[in-house]
Design an enzyme around this catalytic site. Structure first.
Site, PDB file in Angstrom:
ATOM      1  N   TYR A  94      -2.900  -2.436 -10.927  1.00 20.00           N
ATOM      2  CA  TYR A  94      -2.947  -2.155  -9.487  1.00 20.00           C
ATOM      3  C   TYR A  94      -2.228  -3.242  -8.703  1.00 20.00           C
ATOM      4  O   TYR A  94      -1.434  -2.948  -7.794  1.00 20.00           O
ATOM      5  CB  TYR A  94      -4.400  -2.031  -9.024  1.00 20.00           C
ATOM      6  CG  TYR A  94      -4.531  -1.877  -7.527  1.00 20.00           C
ATOM      7  CD1 TYR A  94      -4.122  -0.709  -6.888  1.00 20.00           C
ATOM      8  CD2 TYR A  94      -5.052  -2.907  -6.742  1.00 20.00           C
ATOM      9  CE1 TYR A  94      -4.219  -0.563  -5.513  1.00 20.00           C
ATOM     10  CE2 TYR A  94      -5.160  -2.774  -5.366  1.00 20.00           C
ATOM     11  CZ  TYR A  94      -4.741  -1.600  -4.756  1.00 20.00           C
ATOM     12  OH  TYR A  94      -4.841  -1.465  -3.389  1.00 20.00           O
ATOM     13  N   TYR A 109      -4.037   3.436   7.907  1.00 22.20           N
ATOM     14  CA  TYR A 109      -5.312   2.750   8.077  1.00 22.20           C
ATOM     15  C   TYR A 109      -6.063   3.321   9.282  1.00 22.20           C
ATOM     16  O   TYR A 109      -6.093   4.528   9.481  1.00 22.20           O
ATOM     17  CB  TYR A 109      -5.106   1.231   8.210  1.00 22.20           C
ATOM     18  CG  TYR A 109      -4.258   0.634   7.107  1.00 22.20           C
ATOM     19  CD1 TYR A 109      -4.640   0.750   5.779  1.00 22.20           C
ATOM     20  CD2 TYR A 109      -3.073  -0.040   7.391  1.00 22.20           C
ATOM     21  CE1 TYR A 109      -3.859   0.209   4.762  1.00 22.20           C
ATOM     22  CE2 TYR A 109      -2.298  -0.594   6.369  1.00 22.20           C
ATOM     23  CZ  TYR A 109      -2.698  -0.463   5.066  1.00 22.20           C
ATOM     24  OH  TYR A 109      -1.933  -0.997   4.070  1.00 22.20           O
ATOM     25  N   VAL A 155       1.098  -3.595   4.003  1.00 21.98           N
ATOM     26  CA  VAL A 155       1.029  -4.889   4.661  1.00 21.98           C
ATOM     27  C   VAL A 155       2.232  -5.778   4.346  1.00 21.98           C
ATOM     28  O   VAL A 155       2.363  -6.869   4.907  1.00 21.98           O
ATOM     29  CB  VAL A 155      -0.276  -5.644   4.317  1.00 21.98           C
ATOM     30  CG1 VAL A 155      -1.474  -4.890   4.855  1.00 21.98           C
ATOM     31  CG2 VAL A 155      -0.403  -5.880   2.817  1.00 21.98           C
ATOM     32  N   LYS A 166       0.673   3.405  -3.057  1.00 20.98           N
ATOM     33  CA  LYS A 166      -0.387   4.383  -3.286  1.00 20.98           C
ATOM     34  C   LYS A 166       0.158   5.804  -3.274  1.00 20.98           C
ATOM     35  O   LYS A 166      -0.440   6.701  -3.882  1.00 20.98           O
ATOM     36  CB  LYS A 166      -1.480   4.215  -2.222  1.00 20.98           C
ATOM     37  CG  LYS A 166      -2.195   2.871  -2.319  1.00 20.98           C
ATOM     38  CD  LYS A 166      -3.103   2.612  -1.120  1.00 20.98           C
ATOM     39  CE  LYS A 166      -3.759   1.239  -1.215  1.00 20.98           C
ATOM     40  NZ  LYS A 166      -4.584   0.914  -0.033  1.00 20.98           N
ATOM     41  N   SER A 217       0.795  -1.235   0.000  1.00 22.10           N
ATOM     42  CA  SER A 217       0.000   0.000   0.000  1.00 22.10           C
ATOM     43  C   SER A 217       0.827   1.285   0.000  1.00 22.10           C
ATOM     44  O   SER A 217       0.285   2.358  -0.260  1.00 22.10           O
ATOM     45  CB  SER A 217      -0.961   0.025   1.193  1.00 22.10           C
ATOM     46  OG  SER A 217      -2.087  -0.776   0.931  1.00 22.10           O
TER      47      SER A 217
END
Length: 309
Positions: free
Chosen positions: A192, A244, A262, A67, A64
């Site tokens: 992605y 998160y 993660v 991103k 992540s």
């Protein structure tokens, strides 16, 4: 202050914290990673010096944290106004892979670029005729902003992501059905999954963080790579949504713009001071590195890096 000594102490004082977490297993390839690994890199902008300790050269999946660079690329290619017509900038009280924030609030776009729905939409905004072309553009951009021409796709992680990514498929098809993004769903998902599967090290993350901390100017060659406003916006979203459901607590008690993944990575950009990259694959219940968070908090406290103080 002896930064190298502080890094060594942060590693030594946090190394056993992995016992309080678990590696991610819902992506099978991540479940194979050694949970005892821990590394940290500190890019000091004042002296333009890089310090490292522990498993700083170990490669791991960016997950992540990808991103951040993909959002930066979308902003550079499309502009702030256009990107944020497709995704909002607000934190969400729901899980990173939840659809509820859109359903309950009757939203016609994802809440922010760091939840999975938002990241899928942002990926679709990267120019390219297909997944291969989009990912090629993403990977080349990552190489530039991480100052690492050797970044590669981890094929095992990518295939594991793709084979087990049914939740992301359901999110993407829901958004497609509600006309939230253009393009073929499976094609966008393919790029992605690939963006999440790039191999990085703590040094790569520290370079990226240092670029953000330096307002978009690469400290290693003093060349502007990002528009200053884009670097500023992304750091702001990192503060509110980068970790998160732990983002609020982290901002209150640590206070540095950060993004986690993660795969066990952590990336923190402290404006005009430093970029930090951390890796510790054992995760807490929120999906953040247990040992990595402890080491990062220790370092931030010792160097007084909290941006709110």
């Amino acid at each position: 202050m002896d930064i190298q000594k502080l890094l060594n102490n942060a590693i030594n004082g946090s190394i056993n914290s992995y016992k309080n977490g678990h590696v991610a297993t819902y992506i099978p390839a991540l479940g194979k990673v050694d949970p005892t690994l821990l590394g940290i890199t500190y890019y000091d902008l004042k002296s333009n010096t890089v310090y490292s300790a522990g498993d700083d050269s170990t490669q791991f999946a960016i997950e992540s944290i990808s991103k951040v660079p993909v959002l930066l690329l979308a902003l550079e290619e499309n502009g702030l106004k256009n990107v944020f017509q497709h995704v909002d900038e607000e934190p969400t009280g729901f899980s990173f892979n939840s659809i509820l924030n859109m359903e309950i609030n009757k939203r016609h776009y994802p809440m922010n670029p760091f939840v999975n729905t938002g990241a899928i939409v942002v990926n679709s905004l990267i120019p390219g005729k297909d997944s291969a072309e989009r990912f090629d553009r993403i990977l080349n951009f990552m190489k530039e902003i991480c100052n690492d021409p050797d970044l590669t796709l981890n094929e095992e992680i990518y295939h594991s992501e793709s084979q087990t990514g049914n939740m992301n498929r359901s999110l993407a098809y829901y958004m497609k059905a509600n006309d939230m993004f253009k393009g073929d769903v499976e094609d966008v998902l393919d790029s992605y999954f690939k963006q999440c599967s790039v191999n990085v090290t703590t040094k790569d993350l520290a370079n990226l963080a240092a670029l953000l901390a330096n307002g978009g100017i690469a400290p290693w060659n003093n060349q502007r790579i990002l528009k200053k406003e884009n670097a500023t916006v992304v750091k702001s979203i990192m503060v509110t949504a980068g970790l998160y459901d732990e983002s609020g607590d982290f901002s209150s008690h640590v206070g540095v713009p950060s993004k986690s993944g993660v795969g066990g990575g952590l990336m923190s950009a402290i404006p005009q001071k430093a970029g930090i990259g951390v890796f510790g694959p054992a995760l807490d219940k929120e999906g953040n590195s247990v040992a990595g968070m402890k080491a990062l908090k220790n370092l931030v406290e010792k160097l007084n890096l909290n941006i709110f103080e």
